[in-house]
Design an enzyme around this catalytic site. Structure first.
Site, short mmCIF file in Angstrom:
data_model
loop_
_atom_site.label_atom_id
_atom_site.label_comp_id
_atom_site.label_asym_id
_atom_site.label_seq_id
_atom_site.Cartn_x
_atom_site.Cartn_y
_atom_site.Cartn_z
N ARG A 54 17.34 63.07 57.54
CA ARG A 54 18.72 63.52 57.37
C ARG A 54 19.13 64.32 58.61
O ARG A 54 18.33 65.13 59.12
CB ARG A 54 18.87 64.40 56.14
CG ARG A 54 18.86 63.66 54.81
CD ARG A 54 20.10 62.79 54.60
NE ARG A 54 20.11 62.12 53.32
CZ ARG A 54 19.59 60.90 53.09
NH1 ARG A 54 19.01 60.23 54.07
NH2 ARG A 54 19.66 60.37 51.88
N HIS A 110 22.65 54.99 60.79
CA HIS A 110 21.96 55.22 59.51
C HIS A 110 21.57 53.87 58.86
O HIS A 110 22.09 53.51 57.80
CB HIS A 110 22.84 56.05 58.56
CG HIS A 110 22.07 56.70 57.46
ND1 HIS A 110 22.45 57.89 56.88
CD2 HIS A 110 20.93 56.33 56.81
CE1 HIS A 110 21.59 58.22 55.92
NE2 HIS A 110 20.65 57.28 55.87
N GLU A 139 28.13 62.08 59.71
CA GLU A 139 28.02 60.66 60.03
C GLU A 139 29.36 60.01 59.78
O GLU A 139 29.88 60.13 58.67
CB GLU A 139 26.94 59.98 59.17
CG GLU A 139 25.55 60.44 59.57
CD GLU A 139 24.45 59.89 58.68
OE1 GLU A 139 24.77 59.15 57.72
OE2 GLU A 139 23.28 60.18 58.95
C1 GLV Z 1 19.15 56.77 52.80
O1 GLV Z 1 19.36 57.54 53.65
C2 GLV Z 1 18.38 57.07 51.65
O2 GLV Z 1 18.17 58.26 51.30
O3 GLV Z 1 17.94 56.12 51.00
#
Ligand code: GLV
Length: 304
Positions: free
Chosen positions: A222, A270, A251
């Site tokens: 994160r 991401h 993001e």
């Molecule tokens: C994505 O970031 C997740 O937590 O699956």
């Protein structure tokens, strides 16, 4: 039949199972619902299938008096206020396991790309800057035999460690090695802990200062785990050699975010779990979580 709000169109066929049992409304916008649309969507919903882009805080939960179940389409749950959900008797589920290998693959792809300067080298080919085989061109770092520090040795951290053994790397993990020592000794540091109040800005200016000037930071966890102002400064000043991030805070980053102007930085949108199989299986798990909870059963994959 319960009412379920799904905040985006998601891949795979498992949603059909949810539609067969419940009254399902899917937000089909190209972008996530804004807070007002999210509030409207949950106003009379019993179940919610949401994404990391949806902030499920106290105000949202209080605007959803019938809500009994939330299936987050993610392994993380930091977008949801779990304490308030618990207080209100709302079950929360996540999608672990099915995205572990895909995310570990991406962490390794980032590590390799940053070590061997792939974006820069590929850019030189496309721009025409590459004229001949260069004896001293695009020199990068060795991955084979290097030391990899893994911060957060859960499912994904361990999957990254398994890959590292194939590269004959020395693996240090926060489970056995204190963080400061891990930062000092590692050629690559890869983050795999959840974002919590304890890990927020865990990698700050002091942590970056402990890393080697040749070291590369990889983050597929994160964005909030890293102090990005400190990271931009560390990259500009050569405190570390590079960073490869699949996640940022926020993001996406604003186009004029100072981090994007820092050197030796690779940022992806991401995509840790973005394989066809992982995303379809995440849909299956999220649907299984909702079906169970709406049926009064425990979720097979609860959060926390
Ligand atoms: C994505 O970031 C997740 O937590 O699956």
């Amino acid at each position: 039949m319960s009412k379920v709000f799904v905040t985006r169109v998601i891949p795979g066929d498992a949603l059909a199972k949810l539609r067969a049992a419940h009254d399902v409304e899917v937000w089909d916008g190209a972008l996530p619902p804004d807070p007002a649309a999210l509030r409207a969507g949950v106003a009379d919903a019993d179940g919610l299938l949401c994404l990391v882009t949806d902030r499920i805080d106290r105000a949202l939960l209080e605007a959803a008096p019938n809500l009994r179940a939330i299936a987050n389409y993610a392994v993380g749950s930091d977008n949801i206020d779990l304490d308030v959900a618990r207080e209100r008797g709302v079950a929360v589920g996540i999608t672990p396991d099915v995205l572990t290998e895909a995310t570990a693959d991406l962490a390794f792809a980032l590590l390799l790309a940053a070590a061997r300067r792939l974006p820069e080298a590929a850019g030189a080919v496309r721009s025409g800057a590459w004229r001949t085989w260069e004896p001293a061109g695009w020199l990068g770092a060795d991955v084979h035999g290097a030391t990899l520090g893994i911060v957060g040795f859960g499912r994904i951290g361990r999957a990254v460690a398994r890959r590292a053994t194939g590269f004959e790397m020395t693996v240090l993990a926060t489970r056995q090695t204190p963080l400061n020592e891990l930062l000092e000794r590692s050629d690559f540091v890869s983050l795999h802990c959840p974002l919590t109040p304890q890990t927020h800005h865990l990698i700050d200016g002091d942590a970056l200062a402990l890393m080697r000037p040749t070291a590369i930071l990889v983050n597929t966890a994160r964005g909030g785990i890293v102090d990005q102002v400190a990271l931009a400064q560390a990259l500009r000043e050569g405190t570390i050699a590079g960073a490869a991030l699949d996640v940022t805070d926020p993001e996406p980053l604003a186009a004029d975010d100072p981090l994007l102007g820092a050197p030796n930085l690779l940022v992806l949108p991401h995509i840790g779990s973005a394989t066809r199989t992982a995303r379809a299986r995440m849909t299956e798990i999220a649907v299984a979580n909702l079906l169970a909870a709406l049926d009064g059963q425990p979720m097979p994959y609860p959060a926390g």
